[in-house]
Every structure is written in C-alpha cells, then in structure tokens.
Scaffold this motif. Sequence first.
Motif, short mmCIF file in Angstrom:
data_model
loop_
_atom_site.label_atom_id
_atom_site.label_comp_id
_atom_site.label_asym_id
_atom_site.label_seq_id
_atom_site.Cartn_x
_atom_site.Cartn_y
_atom_site.Cartn_z
N GLN A 143 57.12 42.83 -16.60
CA GLN A 143 57.86 42.02 -17.23
C GLN A 143 57.51 40.36 -17.01
O GLN A 143 57.36 39.62 -17.81
N GLY A 186 64.01 46.80 -19.73
CA GLY A 186 65.28 46.05 -20.15
C GLY A 186 66.22 46.50 -19.10
O GLY A 186 66.10 47.51 -18.44
N TRP A 200 69.30 42.66 -21.66
CA TRP A 200 68.40 41.47 -20.94
C TRP A 200 67.12 41.77 -20.44
O TRP A 200 66.78 43.12 -20.11
N GLY A 201 66.36 41.02 -20.60
CA GLY A 201 65.14 41.17 -19.99
C GLY A 201 64.11 42.04 -20.57
O GLY A 201 62.94 42.70 -20.38
N GLY A 202 64.26 42.24 -21.90
CA GLY A 202 63.62 43.27 -23.08
C GLY A 202 62.12 42.71 -22.96
O GLY A 202 61.94 41.58 -23.31
N SER A 203 61.24 43.37 -22.65
CA SER A 203 59.72 43.26 -22.68
C SER A 203 58.89 44.38 -22.96
O SER A 203 59.21 45.41 -22.52
N TYR A 214 60.69 49.44 -27.99
CA TYR A 214 61.96 48.62 -27.65
C TYR A 214 63.04 48.97 -28.30
O TYR A 214 64.38 49.04 -27.62
N THR A 218 66.61 49.80 -26.44
CA THR A 218 67.83 49.40 -26.83
C THR A 218 69.16 50.33 -26.95
O THR A 218 69.98 50.24 -26.67
N SER A 235 72.90 39.59 -26.62
CA SER A 235 71.49 39.44 -26.20
C SER A 235 70.87 38.11 -26.41
O SER A 235 71.43 37.49 -27.56
N SER A 237 67.63 36.76 -27.55
CA SER A 237 66.53 37.39 -27.89
C SER A 237 65.57 36.36 -28.49
O SER A 237 65.81 35.18 -29.07
N SER A 241 62.19 40.25 -30.30
CA SER A 241 63.58 41.10 -30.35
C SER A 241 64.37 40.77 -31.33
O SER A 241 65.32 41.75 -31.98
#
Length: 263
Positions: A143, A186, A200-203, A214, A218, A235, A237, A241
Amino acid sequence: MNPDELLAAYDEQLRTDAETPGAASVTRLGPLRLVTFAGGRGFITYQDLGDADADEIRRLVGEALEHYRADPGITKVEWKTRGHDRAPGLHQALLENGFVQEESESIMIGEAKLLAGEVELPDGVTLRKVTEPDDVLAMCRMQGEVFGDEPGDAEQMTQAMLSRLAKDDGMELWVAEADGVIVSAGRLEPVAGTEFAGVWGGSTRPEWRGKGIYRALTAARANSALARGKSLMNSDSTEFSRPILERSGLLKVSTTTPYEWRR
C-alpha cells in the motif's frame, strides 16, 4: 436513501468517537477531537465547527498543532476536512501553520448489499484475510508503494494495524495475492453502534488494475459487513476506486481533503 439522507447519517453516526477506533488517546479542544494513534500519528477531526469565524478557526488550528508539538513521539498529523462543512478561513490557517494540502477524495455511501456478492477473479488470484505480522507488513508495504508514502511509514502503519488486531475490535485486513505476492489490499472497519462499515486503504498495483480484483476485494468486505449486521458502507475514494463504487450503486455525497503536517 437519497444523498441528503446518506450525508446526514454520515455526519450523525460517523463523525464521533466512532470515527477513530483504536485511538491511543483523544483530547477535546472546543469542537475538535485531537486523536493520537500508535506509531506517532496525530489526527484532527470534528462533527462541525459551529459558528466559528476565521479568527476563531485560526486560533483552533494553532492550539491543536501546539498540542502535538508538545509530544515528541508525534511525527505527523492529519487534519481531515470535508467539503460540505462551514469552515471560514480554514484552508489558509492550515497552510500558515505548515500543513500541506493532499489530494481530495470522494465520500461514497450506499447500501452494503449493493457491493456484496461474488466477483470472478483472474486465474491465479486469491483473496484472504490476514492477521500475522509478516502478512500485515507485506500488505502495508504494498500500500505504501502504491500511495507513494514516505520511507518508514509502512513499518509504523504495521504496528498500528497489529495493535488494532490485538484489540479484536472488528477490523479486518484483506489481500488479493498472485503467486504469493500481494497485488491488492484493503481493510474493513465495522463501526460499533452504527449502521456503517467502512472500506479503507483500497490499493491495487498498477499492472493489476482493470481486472476486477478491487471489485472482488470490496465484495468480500461487503459480505463480511452484512454478516456483522451492517447495512451501510462508506469509503473515502480516489478517482481509481470511485467509479467502481458508483457502478455498484454507491453515491458521492461530499468530498474530503486531508492536510498533513510533519515534524
């Protein structure tokens, strides 16, 4: 629920102590909540600034920063702003006190069931929750690379995440792997006492984007949120995203812009 109803639920349910699970301490300064996390991170947030004028807001910014300057263990502080807030003079006051404006993100909210289900993954890609220190460090390093964090940030974030996991407060860390290498990650943040769970932290590594990973990550988190009795998802975003969440039915209700100070 329409956008106004979703935004009202966000302000009422999430902009409280529920916003900062795992905080080491919280100090009140007028309307502000001055939060300290493990790893030397400060975080400033609030439900609203009331009728404060520009002079009052300038004073609050200065006093909040002095609170963190007095603690040598704090290395960076984030002030979280929202686009729909009434906050005269806040932008200039933050810049005058050494905060740097970061990229704005969209506040996305919608029903968890819209994100749930099963999403087909590319061949060789698998999803799982992680809890072991080595896995959490590998996730945070990936991340950090994607987000362009400073050297050492991943190690600090790892310690914060491990501290949260030890408290067993509901947070879940999810990764997607290909040949044993983390390519997307994430976390899920169920918020106690509310209808919400946050993603959170979606990468995702650039070379793995556009393959549905992704979206699958999710969906897995939304399925877990529903199992925990949460009906709404939120989120902050990025532009990577946001379109994915919009296609699933989530709505952009406002924006959030972080300002960061570093010692």
